[in-house]
Design an enzyme around this catalytic site. Sequence first.
Site, PDB file in Angstrom:
ATOM      1  N   CYS A  43      32.783  33.368  34.514  1.00 20.03           N
ATOM      2  CA  CYS A  43      33.705  34.151  33.177  1.00 20.03           C
ATOM      3  C   CYS A  43      33.059  32.866  31.824  1.00 20.03           C
ATOM      4  O   CYS A  43      33.346  33.300  30.641  1.00 20.03           O
ATOM      5  CB  CYS A  43      35.166  34.304  33.155  1.00 20.03           C
ATOM      6  SG  CYS A  43      34.922  35.564  34.596  1.00 20.03           S
ATOM      7  N   HIS A  86      37.931  34.057  25.264  1.00 16.12           N
ATOM      8  CA  HIS A  86      37.379  35.188  26.455  1.00 16.12           C
ATOM      9  C   HIS A  86      38.462  36.927  26.637  1.00 16.12           C
ATOM     10  O   HIS A  86      39.444  36.538  27.293  1.00 16.12           O
ATOM     11  CB  HIS A  86      36.850  34.335  28.145  1.00 16.12           C
ATOM     12  CG  HIS A  86      36.637  35.410  29.480  1.00 16.12           C
ATOM     13  ND1 HIS A  86      36.357  35.947  29.243  1.00 16.12           N
ATOM     14  CD2 HIS A  86      37.304  34.418  30.221  1.00 16.12           C
ATOM     15  CE1 HIS A  86      36.393  37.115  30.650  1.00 16.12           C
ATOM     16  NE2 HIS A  86      37.108  35.675  31.026  1.00 16.12           N
ATOM     17  N   ASN A 134      37.825  42.329  31.884  1.00 14.57           N
ATOM     18  CA  ASN A 134      37.274  41.124  32.139  1.00 14.57           C
ATOM     19  C   ASN A 134      36.082  41.339  32.040  1.00 14.57           C
ATOM     20  O   ASN A 134      35.874  41.438  33.688  1.00 14.57           O
ATOM     21  CB  ASN A 134      38.064  40.421  33.208  1.00 14.57           C
ATOM     22  CG  ASN A 134      37.946  39.075  33.373  1.00 14.57           C
ATOM     23  OD1 ASN A 134      36.288  38.806  32.176  1.00 14.57           O
ATOM     24  ND2 ASN A 134      38.218  38.669  33.974  1.00 14.57           N
TER      25      ASN A 134
HETATM   26  N1  ACO Z   1      49.139  47.169  41.241  1.00 18.16           N
HETATM   27  C1  ACO Z   1      50.437  46.684  41.707  1.00 18.16           C
HETATM   28  N2  ACO Z   1      50.800  45.576  41.834  1.00 18.16           N
HETATM   29  C2  ACO Z   1      50.130  44.560  42.365  1.00 18.16           C
HETATM   30  C3  ACO Z   1      48.881  44.399  41.610  1.00 18.16           C
HETATM   31  C4  ACO Z   1      48.338  46.266  41.353  1.00 18.16           C
HETATM   32  N3  ACO Z   1      47.177  46.063  40.758  1.00 18.16           N
HETATM   33  N4  ACO Z   1      48.218  43.710  42.092  1.00 18.16           N
HETATM   34  C5  ACO Z   1      49.356  43.048  42.707  1.00 18.16           C
HETATM   35  N5  ACO Z   1      50.245  44.044  42.599  1.00 18.16           N
HETATM   36  C6  ACO Z   1      52.153  43.180  43.105  1.00 18.16           C
HETATM   37  C7  ACO Z   1      51.589  41.624  44.175  1.00 18.16           C
HETATM   38  O1  ACO Z   1      51.189  42.288  45.376  1.00 18.16           O
HETATM   39  C8  ACO Z   1      52.880  41.727  44.534  1.00 18.16           C
HETATM   40  O2  ACO Z   1      53.739  42.071  45.211  1.00 18.16           O
HETATM   41  P1  ACO Z   1      55.429  41.503  45.472  1.00 18.16           P
HETATM   42  O3  ACO Z   1      55.996  41.387  44.380  1.00 18.16           O
HETATM   43  O4  ACO Z   1      56.150  42.656  45.974  1.00 18.16           O
HETATM   44  O5  ACO Z   1      54.698  40.601  46.778  1.00 18.16           O
HETATM   45  C9  ACO Z   1      53.175  41.255  42.532  1.00 18.16           C
HETATM   46  O6  ACO Z   1      52.560  42.836  42.036  1.00 18.16           O
HETATM   47  C10 ACO Z   1      53.372  41.068  41.537  1.00 18.16           C
HETATM   48  O7  ACO Z   1      51.917  40.189  42.001  1.00 18.16           O
HETATM   49  P2  ACO Z   1      52.057  38.461  41.309  1.00 18.16           P
HETATM   50  O8  ACO Z   1      50.571  37.880  42.000  1.00 18.16           O
HETATM   51  O9  ACO Z   1      52.761  37.587  40.880  1.00 18.16           O
HETATM   52  O10 ACO Z   1      51.804  39.120  39.793  1.00 18.16           O
HETATM   53  P3  ACO Z   1      51.071  38.157  38.344  1.00 18.16           P
HETATM   54  O11 ACO Z   1      52.217  38.672  37.212  1.00 18.16           O
HETATM   55  O12 ACO Z   1      50.733  36.849  38.720  1.00 18.16           O
HETATM   56  O13 ACO Z   1      49.939  39.144  37.277  1.00 18.16           O
HETATM   57  C11 ACO Z   1      47.458  38.492  37.805  1.00 18.16           C
HETATM   58  C12 ACO Z   1      49.102  38.790  38.945  1.00 18.16           C
HETATM   59  C13 ACO Z   1      47.343  40.018  36.656  1.00 18.16           C
HETATM   60  C14 ACO Z   1      46.478  38.781  38.933  1.00 18.16           C
HETATM   61  C15 ACO Z   1      48.005  37.294  37.190  1.00 18.16           C
HETATM   62  O14 ACO Z   1      47.712  36.581  37.853  1.00 18.16           O
HETATM   63  C16 ACO Z   1      46.476  36.983  36.095  1.00 18.16           C
HETATM   64  O15 ACO Z   1      46.388  37.426  34.944  1.00 18.16           O
HETATM   65  N6  ACO Z   1      45.546  35.878  36.840  1.00 18.16           N
HETATM   66  C17 ACO Z   1      44.940  34.919  36.168  1.00 18.16           C
HETATM   67  C18 ACO Z   1      43.778  36.102  36.716  1.00 18.16           C
HETATM   68  C19 ACO Z   1      42.485  36.274  35.744  1.00 18.16           C
HETATM   69  O16 ACO Z   1      41.994  36.918  34.790  1.00 18.16           O
HETATM   70  N7  ACO Z   1      41.315  35.750  36.645  1.00 18.16           N
HETATM   71  C20 ACO Z   1      39.709  36.566  35.962  1.00 18.16           C
HETATM   72  C21 ACO Z   1      39.101  35.495  35.811  1.00 18.16           C
HETATM   73  S1  ACO Z   1      39.760  33.333  35.219  1.00 18.16           S
HETATM   74  C22 ACO Z   1      39.032  34.394  33.578  1.00 18.16           C
HETATM   75  O17 ACO Z   1      38.865  34.944  33.702  1.00 18.16           O
HETATM   76  C23 ACO Z   1      40.214  33.398  32.998  1.00 18.16           C
END
Ligand code: ACO
Length: 331
Positions: free
Chosen positions: A120, A258, A288
Site C-alpha cells: 500500500c 493512503h 483501500n
Molecule cells: N463484518 C462483520 N463482523 C466482522 C467483520 C466483518 N467484515 N470482520 C470482522 N468482524 C468481527 C470479528 O470477527 C470480531 O468478532 P468477535 O468480537 O466476535 O471476535 C469483531 O468483528 C471485531 O473485530 P476486530 O478485528 O476487533 O475489529 P476492528 O475494530 O479491529 O476492525 C479492521 C477491523 C477494520 C480490519 C481494523 O482492524 C483495521 O482497519 N485495521 C487496519 C487494517 C488495514 O487497513 N489494512 C489495510 C492494509 S494496511 C493499510 O493500508 C494501512
Amino acid sequence: MTSGGNTIIRSVCKGVGSFLPRTVVTNNDLSKRVETSDEWIRKRTGISERRIAEDDETTVFMATQAAKNALEHSGLNGADIDGVIVATTTPDNTFPAVAVSVQSNIGAQHGPAFDVQAACCGFVYALSTADSMLKSGLAKRFLVIGAERFSSLLNWEDRTTCVLFGDGAGAIILEADENGTGDNSDRGILSCHLHADGTLRNLLYTDGGAGTTKSAGHVVMEGQDVFRHAITFMSDIVVETLDANGIEASEIDWLVPHQANIRIIEATAKKLDMDMSQVVVTVDKHGNTSAASIPLALDVAVKDGRIKPGQLLLFEALGGGLTWGGALLRF
Ligand code: ACO
C-alpha cells in the site's frame, strides 16, 4: 543536486489521471457473500462501496487508462515521457513489469520502465524513486502510476479482509524543472521519506508467491496490529516530513493520505490539527486500493477543483512489510 548557478532541480507535477473499474460493489452486495453488514463496514472502516475489476480490466489496462488520462490533463504525448514507474502488488504477469506494457501502450519507447512493490506504500516509494532520478538528470519526465487489481488477492470467504479493498489506478506526470530555488516555496516535490521494518512482515502478507506456492496467494492480515502501527507510523511520518522542510502543519493545504480506513485518516488529521475539510477522502467510494489510493484521491481532488496550483500537499501511506512513507509536494 545543483544544475548551474544557485538553482536546483525540482520534480514538478504536470498532470494527473485515474481510472476506476466499471463495476460498483456495495457493502450490501458483500453482505450476500459473507456474514457482514453495511453498518459494521461503515462504522469500522468508513467504506460504503468499492470498484471491482472485471476480467478485461487488468492492472495493465487500468494503469494505461490512468496514464492516458494524465497525459490528456498535462497536454503531453506519450513520446514526451522518458520513464515509467508503476507501483503495484498485482502485476498482470510476474514479469515483464506492468510499466513496460504501459510504456508501449502510450508510445513512450525510450528510457527506463519498471515496477516498484511496497504494497500500500508503493506509490510513495515510486514517487521518491522518480524524484531521485529526475534530480540526477537521468530523465526529464516520469510517469508514476499506482495500479492495483487487489481483488485478485482476496479470499472472498474471509470477511475480515475482503470488505476492505478495491481496484483502480492513478497516475502523475513529473517533469524536471531546473529553476528551483531550494526554498519550500518552490513548486514540485519538496521531500520524500521512506521507511520499512521487515520484522513486522507477518502482520500483512499474501500466503503465496512464485517462489513458494507458485501462485499469488491471498491476503492475510492481523487487522488490529496493523491498525495500531498505522496510527503510530502515520503520525510519526507527518512530523518527520514537516520537520525536514521547516514547515508548520498549519501551512499544509491538503492532506492526501493512503485510503485504508477513515479512523486511521482521522487520527493523522488530528495529529496535524487539521480539519477533515482539508483532507481528501475517497475511502468511502473506493475502499483501500493499495498503491493506487493516493494518486486516485489526488486526481479526484484536482479534477473537482479542490486542489489548486501552488498549494502544499502532504502524502502519507503505510503498507505490508511494513513499509511506510511520506512526501511533500507543492502542486
Ligand atoms: N463484518 C462483520 N463482523 C466482522 C467483520 C466483518 N467484515 N470482520 C470482522 N468482524 C468481527 C470479528 O470477527 C470480531 O468478532 P468477535 O468480537 O466476535 O471476535 C469483531 O468483528 C471485531 O473485530 P476486530 O478485528 O476487533 O475489529 P476492528 O475494530 O479491529 O476492525 C479492521 C477491523 C477494520 C480490519 C481494523 O482492524 C483495521 O482497519 N485495521 C487496519 C487494517 C488495514 O487497513 N489494512 C489495510 C492494509 S494496511 C493499510 O493500508 C494501512
